[in-house]
Design a protein around this motif. Sequence first.
Motif, short mmCIF file in Angstrom:
data_model
loop_
_atom_site.label_atom_id
_atom_site.label_comp_id
_atom_site.label_asym_id
_atom_site.label_seq_id
_atom_site.Cartn_x
_atom_site.Cartn_y
_atom_site.Cartn_z
N ALA A 99 10.57 31.22 -13.86
CA ALA A 99 10.13 29.83 -13.87
C ALA A 99 11.24 28.88 -13.46
O ALA A 99 11.00 27.89 -12.74
N LEU A 100 12.47 29.16 -13.88
CA LEU A 100 13.59 28.26 -13.58
C LEU A 100 13.94 28.23 -12.09
O LEU A 100 14.72 27.38 -11.67
N GLN A 101 13.36 29.13 -11.33
CA GLN A 101 13.56 29.08 -9.88
C GLN A 101 12.68 28.02 -9.22
O GLN A 101 12.93 27.64 -8.08
N ARG A 102 11.65 27.55 -9.95
CA ARG A 102 10.71 26.60 -9.34
C ARG A 102 10.41 25.37 -10.20
O ARG A 102 9.68 24.48 -9.77
N VAL A 103 10.95 25.33 -11.44
CA VAL A 103 10.76 24.15 -12.27
C VAL A 103 12.12 23.62 -12.71
O VAL A 103 13.14 24.29 -12.55
N ASP A 104 12.10 22.43 -13.27
CA ASP A 104 13.35 21.79 -13.71
C ASP A 104 13.62 22.01 -15.19
O ASP A 104 14.76 21.85 -15.64
N ALA A 105 12.60 22.37 -15.95
CA ALA A 105 12.77 22.58 -17.39
C ALA A 105 11.71 23.52 -17.91
O ALA A 105 10.58 23.57 -17.38
N VAL A 106 12.06 24.27 -18.95
CA VAL A 106 11.13 25.17 -19.62
C VAL A 106 11.10 24.81 -21.10
O VAL A 106 12.15 24.58 -21.71
N ILE A 107 9.90 24.73 -21.65
CA ILE A 107 9.72 24.49 -23.07
C ILE A 107 9.14 25.76 -23.69
O ILE A 107 8.09 26.24 -23.26
N ILE A 108 9.84 26.32 -24.68
CA ILE A 108 9.37 27.50 -25.40
C ILE A 108 8.95 27.06 -26.79
O ILE A 108 9.73 26.44 -27.52
N THR A 109 7.70 27.32 -27.17
CA THR A 109 7.26 27.03 -28.54
C THR A 109 7.12 28.35 -29.29
O THR A 109 6.65 29.34 -28.75
N GLY A 110 7.54 28.33 -30.55
CA GLY A 110 7.47 29.53 -31.38
C GLY A 110 8.74 30.35 -31.28
O GLY A 110 9.53 30.21 -30.35
N GLY A 111 8.93 31.22 -32.26
CA GLY A 111 10.11 32.08 -32.26
C GLY A 111 11.40 31.30 -32.32
O GLY A 111 12.41 31.68 -31.72
N THR A 127 0.80 -1.22 0.00
CA THR A 127 0.00 0.00 0.00
C THR A 127 0.83 1.28 0.00
O THR A 127 0.28 2.37 -0.05
N LYS A 128 2.17 1.16 0.06
CA LYS A 128 3.05 2.32 -0.04
C LYS A 128 4.23 1.97 -0.94
O LYS A 128 4.72 0.84 -0.92
N VAL A 129 4.68 2.95 -1.72
CA VAL A 129 5.84 2.74 -2.59
C VAL A 129 6.75 3.96 -2.54
O VAL A 129 6.30 5.08 -2.28
N LYS A 130 8.03 3.74 -2.79
CA LYS A 130 9.02 4.82 -2.89
C LYS A 130 9.13 5.23 -4.35
O LYS A 130 9.39 4.39 -5.22
N VAL A 131 8.92 6.51 -4.61
CA VAL A 131 8.98 7.02 -5.97
C VAL A 131 9.85 8.27 -6.02
O VAL A 131 10.08 8.92 -5.00
N TYR A 132 10.33 8.58 -7.21
CA TYR A 132 11.07 9.82 -7.39
C TYR A 132 10.11 11.00 -7.57
O TYR A 132 9.01 10.84 -8.13
N ARG A 133 10.53 12.14 -7.07
CA ARG A 133 9.78 13.35 -7.36
C ARG A 133 9.73 13.55 -8.87
O ARG A 133 10.71 13.34 -9.57
N ARG A 134 8.57 13.94 -9.36
CA ARG A 134 8.45 14.17 -10.81
C ARG A 134 9.09 15.51 -11.19
O ARG A 134 8.87 16.52 -10.51
N PRO A 135 9.93 15.54 -12.24
CA PRO A 135 10.48 16.82 -12.68
C PRO A 135 9.36 17.75 -13.14
O PRO A 135 8.40 17.30 -13.78
N LYS A 136 9.50 19.02 -12.81
CA LYS A 136 8.49 20.00 -13.16
C LYS A 136 8.87 20.74 -14.45
O LYS A 136 10.03 21.09 -14.64
N VAL A 137 7.86 20.97 -15.28
CA VAL A 137 8.08 21.61 -16.57
C VAL A 137 7.10 22.77 -16.74
O VAL A 137 5.94 22.68 -16.33
N ALA A 138 7.58 23.84 -17.36
CA ALA A 138 6.73 24.96 -17.76
C ALA A 138 6.74 25.05 -19.27
O ALA A 138 7.77 24.84 -19.91
N ILE A 139 5.58 25.32 -19.86
CA ILE A 139 5.47 25.51 -21.31
C ILE A 139 5.05 26.95 -21.59
O ILE A 139 4.01 27.40 -21.09
N PHE A 140 5.86 27.66 -22.37
CA PHE A 140 5.54 29.02 -22.79
C PHE A 140 5.33 29.02 -24.31
O PHE A 140 6.27 28.76 -25.07
N SER A 141 4.10 29.29 -24.73
CA SER A 141 3.81 29.41 -26.16
C SER A 141 3.93 30.88 -26.54
O SER A 141 3.26 31.72 -25.94
N THR A 142 4.78 31.18 -27.51
CA THR A 142 5.06 32.57 -27.84
C THR A 142 4.57 32.93 -29.24
O THR A 142 4.53 32.09 -30.13
#
Length: 410
Positions: free
Chosen positions: A246-258, A167-182
């Motif tokens: 964003a990089l102060q609180r996430v592990d990766a940023v994805i920029i789309t466009g430009g 009923t309990k498992v050890k897991v890794y924290r999920r990396p956080k991502v932000a997506i900015f569409s420009t």
Amino acid sequence: MRYLERPSPLSKIPEFLSQIKPIEEALSIPTWDAAGFVAARDVVMPHDYPPRPRAAYDGYAVNSAETPGEFTVVGSILVGQYREASVGRGEAYYVTVGAFLPEGADAVVPEEAVQRRGDKISVARRYNAYDNVDPPGAYAPKGAVLVRRGQVLTVFDVVALLDVGITKVKVYRRPKVAIFSTGDELIKPPIDPDEAAELVLRGKVVESTGSLVEWYIRNYMPYVELADRRVMGDDNEALRKAVKEALQRVDAVIITGGAGPSEIDHFYKLGFAGIRGFRMKPGRPTSVAFVNGKVVFGLSGYPISALHGAIRIVEPVMRRMANVTAGPGSGWVYATLAADVAGELAQFVRAKAEYRDGEIVATPLRTRHHSFTDPDASGILVIPPGGAKRGDKVLMLLYRDPRDLGRWFA
């Protein structure tokens, strides 16, 4: 450097991956919340399951050594009930599938195989120990590895682990991502559809690229947490500020466009040092860089190009960061059988899937029980009535990903 000057070969990605620091933070969470997380430890059975003999059929629990013979039914035990009960000589208990047998009983006589009169039953033939019974450890013996470190826990894993009492498992924290569409041209839904249609005819674009990337992450990269999602214009300084924050609180940023060789080339203007453009089509302007130990991706503003970049570049990088060794499956596929599967009835058979010579080859895994507790299993084969032969193509529900992403960069 502008990406058009010298786009990089995909073989550069393994070098980039070697610089990614995998997440080390591990959490202990309830198993029922674990789907999509990555196992931080091997999940090892702490006990035999079932811990004692359990009925695999509705019927009467008896001492097999006394069959054939007459028995007196002295009680009943239903699934989910725990009773300290035992059978004496010539006694039986009525049990349902999943119920623990009383002490002294080691076989279950099917309900339809007895003649009953009042509290008496007659058993006409011999039964052996553990007939119609799951013996201790039948589903998973103590010490068995059920899920390996690095495997993305699927809903099938959750079902299997709960089924055997983990009923309990050890897991890794999920990396956080932000997506900015420009893009100054972007329209951000929700908006009146008629107004949006008119704006599109005037040169505007309904934002869809970032939405497509978000869909891919949610469906095929559940080990990633989408922490921020924005639609922005082409103001370079505003984007710089947003990325820095964003990089102060996430592990990766994805920029789309430009991403193209124009005056709105964000990677070029923001000065990100990394790999600028790849020899791939579509999605040539796809870029990736380290910024203060975090990762920033640049994807094309065209949906199909951005999706190619997300699959080819973003996914392998995030898998490395998330400690993934085996990702979630992709649903229904056709697989080629590596061995015969005999039988008259339609069957659901667990199997290990591998890519061989351009096709998915499935090796059936034979187990006695119906749980999903097998770390080598990739999915379920749907075998037609009458069985199937080696070389036949059959439907397979993949719940673990057999892809070798490393081959994409050779």
